[in-house]
Design a protein around this motif. Structure first.
Motif, PDB file in Angstrom:
ATOM      1  N   THR A  96       0.711  -1.127  -0.011  1.00 13.82           N
ATOM      2  CA  THR A  96       0.028  -0.020  -0.010  1.00 13.82           C
ATOM      3  C   THR A  96       0.919   1.241   0.055  1.00 13.82           C
ATOM      4  O   THR A  96       0.545   2.276  -0.885  1.00 13.82           O
ATOM      5  CB  THR A  96      -0.856  -0.124   1.116  1.00 13.82           C
TER       6      THR A  96
ATOM      7  N   ARG B 286       1.267   4.115  -3.050  1.00 17.79           N
ATOM      8  CA  ARG B 286       1.206   5.466  -2.829  1.00 17.79           C
ATOM      9  C   ARG B 286       2.359   6.253  -3.142  1.00 17.79           C
ATOM     10  O   ARG B 286       2.162   7.575  -3.921  1.00 17.79           O
ATOM     11  CB  ARG B 286       0.665   5.848  -1.365  1.00 17.79           C
TER      12      ARG B 286
ATOM     13  N   GLN C 147     -11.134  -2.574  -2.770  1.00 19.17           N
ATOM     14  CA  GLN C 147     -10.472  -1.862  -1.743  1.00 19.17           C
ATOM     15  C   GLN C 147      -9.380  -0.768  -2.202  1.00 19.17           C
ATOM     16  O   GLN C 147      -9.228   0.287  -1.880  1.00 19.17           O
ATOM     17  CB  GLN C 147     -10.134  -2.994  -0.568  1.00 19.17           C
TER      18      GLN C 147
ATOM     19  N   GLN D 136     -10.384   1.961  -4.290  1.00 17.46           N
ATOM     20  CA  GLN D 136     -11.323   3.032  -3.659  1.00 17.46           C
ATOM     21  C   GLN D 136     -10.353   3.776  -2.776  1.00 17.46           C
ATOM     22  O   GLN D 136     -10.418   4.853  -2.482  1.00 17.46           O
ATOM     23  CB  GLN D 136     -12.339   2.478  -3.040  1.00 17.46           C
ATOM     24  N   GLN D 137      -9.507   2.981  -1.865  1.00 19.79           N
ATOM     25  CA  GLN D 137      -8.703   3.735  -0.867  1.00 19.79           C
ATOM     26  C   GLN D 137      -7.353   3.979  -1.060  1.00 19.79           C
ATOM     27  O   GLN D 137      -6.788   4.861  -0.515  1.00 19.79           O
ATOM     28  CB  GLN D 137      -8.783   2.599   0.428  1.00 19.79           C
TER      29      GLN D 137
END
Length: 297
Positions: free
Chosen positions: A117, A121, A146, A149-150
């Motif tokens: 993650t 990013r 997930q 969206q996140q």
């Protein structure tokens, strides 16, 4: 139909545009002509960066290899090959090129979730395009949804970075025995299920059909349509660089026309900006002259 060859751009194009403007009564200075050359050079030689993302085993590396015509990414049917970003960087000619970032698959394990993650990013702001790959016969889309969206949307929202969802390995969608291995094309019932899968992905991710494409990378199925979708949604100034680097068998005449139009639109906007600046300069001089004349009167 795919295009047979890549068109060449005339080296004298900026001068041709300058001559066209001169015939219309707009003359460029040497500095303005150099601005035009620089603008065209930047677009034609743009170095694109594409991120290929999705769950482990979705077929990301196979997609990279199929789109760009050589074994650029490691592929395995047994275990996850990509545990860190594989950045493949190459050029057809000096000054041109493309960086393809084959990302590690999300959902590989709980222990790697936070690590991946953070990695996504970190790299998302550097990308010109995101290809999110979903395996065709995978019914569990919660991890993909997930992450989309996140992680993806918050990072890409302000940058308007294009995203295309790729439903891969559709030759494995049931009834898989219908697949025509001679023509590399699905049978009628399999085609219906492929369409249903694409419709499901559109609903789950709230995307229009123009941003979702079904492919079987190793069989070459759907690649031409995928390239057309990518070129359509890319900003005008980035269409040419992607189309230039894609394997030519996957680039249709429609995609080339779109890339050429994007190149022309970018050049036109550059010319308009230069001409507007010239006009504003001339207008300011005329305004100052008019002011002096008015004061004398």
């Amino acid at each position: 139909m795919p295009s047979s060859k890549q068109p060449n751009l005339p080296a004298q194009l900026p001068e041709d545009v300058a001559a066209l403007l001169a015939s219309a009564g707009i003359r460029l200075t040497l500095d303005e002509l150099q601005q035009l050359r620089d603008r065209l050079h930047a677009v034609v030689n743009y170095h694109a960066t594409i991120g290929v993302m999705g769950k482990t085993g979705a077929g990301k590396s196979s997609l990279c290899n199929a789109l760009f015509g050589r074994e650029v990414a490691e592929v395995s049917a047994v275990e996850a090959c990509t545990r860190s970003p594989q950045e493949i960087d190459w050029s057809i000619q000096q000054g041109k090129g493309l960086s393809l970032i084959d990302m590690p698959g999300v959902g590989e394990s709980g222990s790697r979730h936070d690590e991946y993650t953070a990695l996504y990013r970190q790299l998302l702001p550097e990308l010109d395009l995101v290809l999110w790959v979903i395996k065709g016969d995978d019914r569990a889309l919660s991890i993909d949804e997930q992450f989309y969206q996140q992680v993806l949307l918050p990072e890409l929202w302000d940058r308007a970075t294009p995203v295309v969802l790729v439903v891969s390995q559709v030759d494995k969608i049931e009834p898989c025995r219908e697949w025509d291995w001679v023509k590399n094309y699905p049978g009628p019932y399999q085609r219906q299920n492929i369409d249903a899968k694409v419709a499901q992905v559109c609903r789950v991710f709230k995307l229009p059909p123009s941003q979702v494409c079904a492919i079987a990378a190793e069989e070459g199925y759907g690649l031409v349509a995928l390239v057309e979708k990518i070129v359509t949604i890319l900003p005008a100034e980035k269409k040419w660089s992607f189309t230039r680097e894609a394997r030519q068998e996957t680039v249709s005449e429609c995609a080339w026309r779109s890339a050429n139009q994007g190149l022309w639109d970018t050049l036109t906007s550059g010319v308009m900006a230069i001409a507007r600046e010239s006009w504003e300069f001339v207008s300011s001089k005329l305004s100052a002259l008019a002011g002096r004349l008015f004061s004398w009167w």
